[in-house]
Design a protein around this motif. Structure first.
Motif, PDB file in Angstrom:
ATOM      1  N   GLN A 201     -48.112  -3.869 -78.239  1.00  0.00           N
ATOM      2  CA  GLN A 201     -48.318  -2.487 -78.186  1.00  0.00           C
ATOM      3  C   GLN A 201     -47.179  -2.262 -79.200  1.00  0.00           C
ATOM      4  OE1 GLN A 201     -47.635  -1.499 -74.442  1.00  0.00           O
ATOM      5  NE2 GLN A 201     -49.922  -1.824 -73.354  1.00  0.00           N
ATOM      6  N   THR A 202     -46.337  -2.978 -79.335  1.00  0.00           N
ATOM      7  CA  THR A 202     -44.679  -2.695 -80.124  1.00  0.00           C
ATOM      8  C   THR A 202     -45.759  -3.076 -81.444  1.00  0.00           C
ATOM      9  OG1 THR A 202     -43.355  -3.590 -78.698  1.00  0.00           O
ATOM     10  CG2 THR A 202     -43.155  -4.070 -81.114  1.00  0.00           C
ATOM     11  N   GLU A 203     -46.646  -4.344 -81.946  1.00  0.00           N
ATOM     12  CA  GLU A 203     -47.440  -4.273 -82.938  1.00  0.00           C
ATOM     13  C   GLU A 203     -48.238  -3.037 -83.538  1.00  0.00           C
ATOM     14  OE1 GLU A 203     -46.702  -6.970 -85.431  1.00  0.00           O
ATOM     15  OE2 GLU A 203     -45.993  -8.718 -83.933  1.00  0.00           O
ATOM     16  N   LEU A 204     -49.275  -2.935 -82.899  1.00  0.00           N
ATOM     17  CA  LEU A 204     -49.534  -1.577 -83.049  1.00  0.00           C
ATOM     18  C   LEU A 204     -49.127   0.003 -83.084  1.00  0.00           C
ATOM     19  CD1 LEU A 204     -52.528  -0.168 -82.707  1.00  0.00           C
ATOM     20  CD2 LEU A 204     -52.219   0.231 -80.724  1.00  0.00           C
ATOM     21  N   ALA A 205     -47.911   0.253 -82.441  1.00  0.00           N
ATOM     22  CA  ALA A 205     -47.022   1.196 -82.623  1.00  0.00           C
ATOM     23  C   ALA A 205     -46.678   0.714 -84.067  1.00  0.00           C
ATOM     24  CB  ALA A 205     -46.196   1.481 -81.765  1.00  0.00           C
ATOM     25  N   CYS A 206     -46.103  -0.685 -84.807  1.00  0.00           N
ATOM     26  CA  CYS A 206     -45.862  -0.093 -86.053  1.00  0.00           C
ATOM     27  C   CYS A 206     -46.883   0.025 -87.220  1.00  0.00           C
ATOM     28  CB  CYS A 206     -44.896  -1.606 -85.837  1.00  0.00           C
ATOM     29  SG  CYS A 206     -43.914  -1.673 -88.038  1.00  0.00           S
ATOM     30  N   ASP A 207     -47.529  -1.082 -86.757  1.00  0.00           N
ATOM     31  CA  ASP A 207     -49.428  -0.176 -87.242  1.00  0.00           C
ATOM     32  C   ASP A 207     -49.582   1.119 -87.914  1.00  0.00           C
ATOM     33  OD1 ASP A 207     -49.186  -3.634 -88.432  1.00  0.00           O
ATOM     34  OD2 ASP A 207     -50.404  -3.561 -86.645  1.00  0.00           O
ATOM     35  N   MET A 208     -49.199   1.533 -86.643  1.00  0.00           N
ATOM     36  CA  MET A 208     -49.737   3.433 -86.598  1.00  0.00           C
ATOM     37  C   MET A 208     -48.468   4.210 -87.138  1.00  0.00           C
ATOM     38  SD  MET A 208     -52.674   2.789 -85.687  1.00  0.00           S
ATOM     39  CE  MET A 208     -52.619   4.788 -85.410  1.00  0.00           C
ATOM     40  N   SER A 209     -47.629   2.995 -87.542  1.00  0.00           N
ATOM     41  CA  SER A 209     -46.040   4.014 -88.307  1.00  0.00           C
ATOM     42  C   SER A 209     -45.282   4.709 -87.419  1.00  0.00           C
ATOM     43  CB  SER A 209     -46.266   4.463 -89.221  1.00  0.00           C
ATOM     44  OG  SER A 209     -47.232   4.111 -90.736  1.00  0.00           O
ATOM     45  N   PHE A 210     -45.385   4.747 -85.768  1.00  0.00           N
ATOM     46  CA  PHE A 210     -44.727   5.177 -85.249  1.00  0.00           C
ATOM     47  C   PHE A 210     -43.103   5.178 -84.444  1.00  0.00           C
ATOM     48  CE2 PHE A 210     -49.097   6.049 -82.611  1.00  0.00           C
ATOM     49  CZ  PHE A 210     -49.239   6.841 -83.493  1.00  0.00           C
ATOM     50  N   LEU A 211     -43.523   3.201 -85.165  1.00  0.00           N
ATOM     51  CA  LEU A 211     -41.870   2.502 -85.384  1.00  0.00           C
ATOM     52  C   LEU A 211     -41.760   1.830 -86.209  1.00  0.00           C
ATOM     53  CD1 LEU A 211     -42.766   0.596 -82.293  1.00  0.00           C
ATOM     54  CD2 LEU A 211     -40.776   1.929 -82.445  1.00  0.00           C
ATOM     55  N   ASP A 212     -40.056   1.713 -86.854  1.00  0.00           N
ATOM     56  CA  ASP A 212     -40.081   0.813 -87.686  1.00  0.00           C
ATOM     57  C   ASP A 212     -40.018   0.115 -88.518  1.00  0.00           C
ATOM     58  OD1 ASP A 212     -37.409   0.324 -87.665  1.00  0.00           O
ATOM     59  OD2 ASP A 212     -37.218   2.185 -88.129  1.00  0.00           O
ATOM     60  N   GLN A 213     -39.834  -1.473 -88.802  1.00  0.00           N
ATOM     61  CA  GLN A 213     -39.829  -2.682 -88.990  1.00  0.00           C
ATOM     62  C   GLN A 213     -38.566  -3.242 -88.285  1.00  0.00           C
ATOM     63  OE1 GLN A 213     -43.229  -4.179 -90.304  1.00  0.00           O
ATOM     64  NE2 GLN A 213     -42.008  -6.548 -89.883  1.00  0.00           N
TER      65      GLN A 213
END
Length: 111
Positions: free
Chosen positions: A73-85
């Protein structure tokens, strides 16, 4: 338990990291990540409260499953730009620490 303490730290970090997710994710990925993170710590605590190694082992297995969900889910959230790198990397590093602790506990318990 150190594994529980580290899992609690991870859960707090997930709550903070997901605070600014889009409103459309209030009941979507945001809540799923939070549930997964809380589940990791909760399953460790439940297993620790059980009186047998097989019950602890089972609970640690569930905690590990929830941890792997959270990593995805963390990977997906980053892919969706909800989280920064940087946030993604911080959460995944914490998750990796928790995984090592869980795996270490599983390694000393009799199957």
């Amino acid at each position: 338990m150190i594994a529980w303490q580290k899992a609690m730290e991870l859960a707090r970090e997930v709550y903070l990291a997901t605070e600014n997710f889009p409103k459309s994710e209030t009941f979507g990925l945001r809540m799923q990540m939070r549930r997964s993170a809380v589940s990791v710590a909760s399953n460790i605590a439940e297993g620790h409260g059980r009186l047998t190694d097989p019950q602890l082992r089972n609970s640690l297995g569930m905690a590990r499953g929830s941890l792997y969900e959270l990593q995805t889910q963390t990977e997906l959230a980053c892919d969706m730009s909800f989280l920064d790198q940087a946030t993604k990397e911080r959460l995944l590093a914490l998750a990796a620490d928790v995984a090592k602790l869980i795996n270490g506990l599983l390694g000393v318990l009799e199957p």
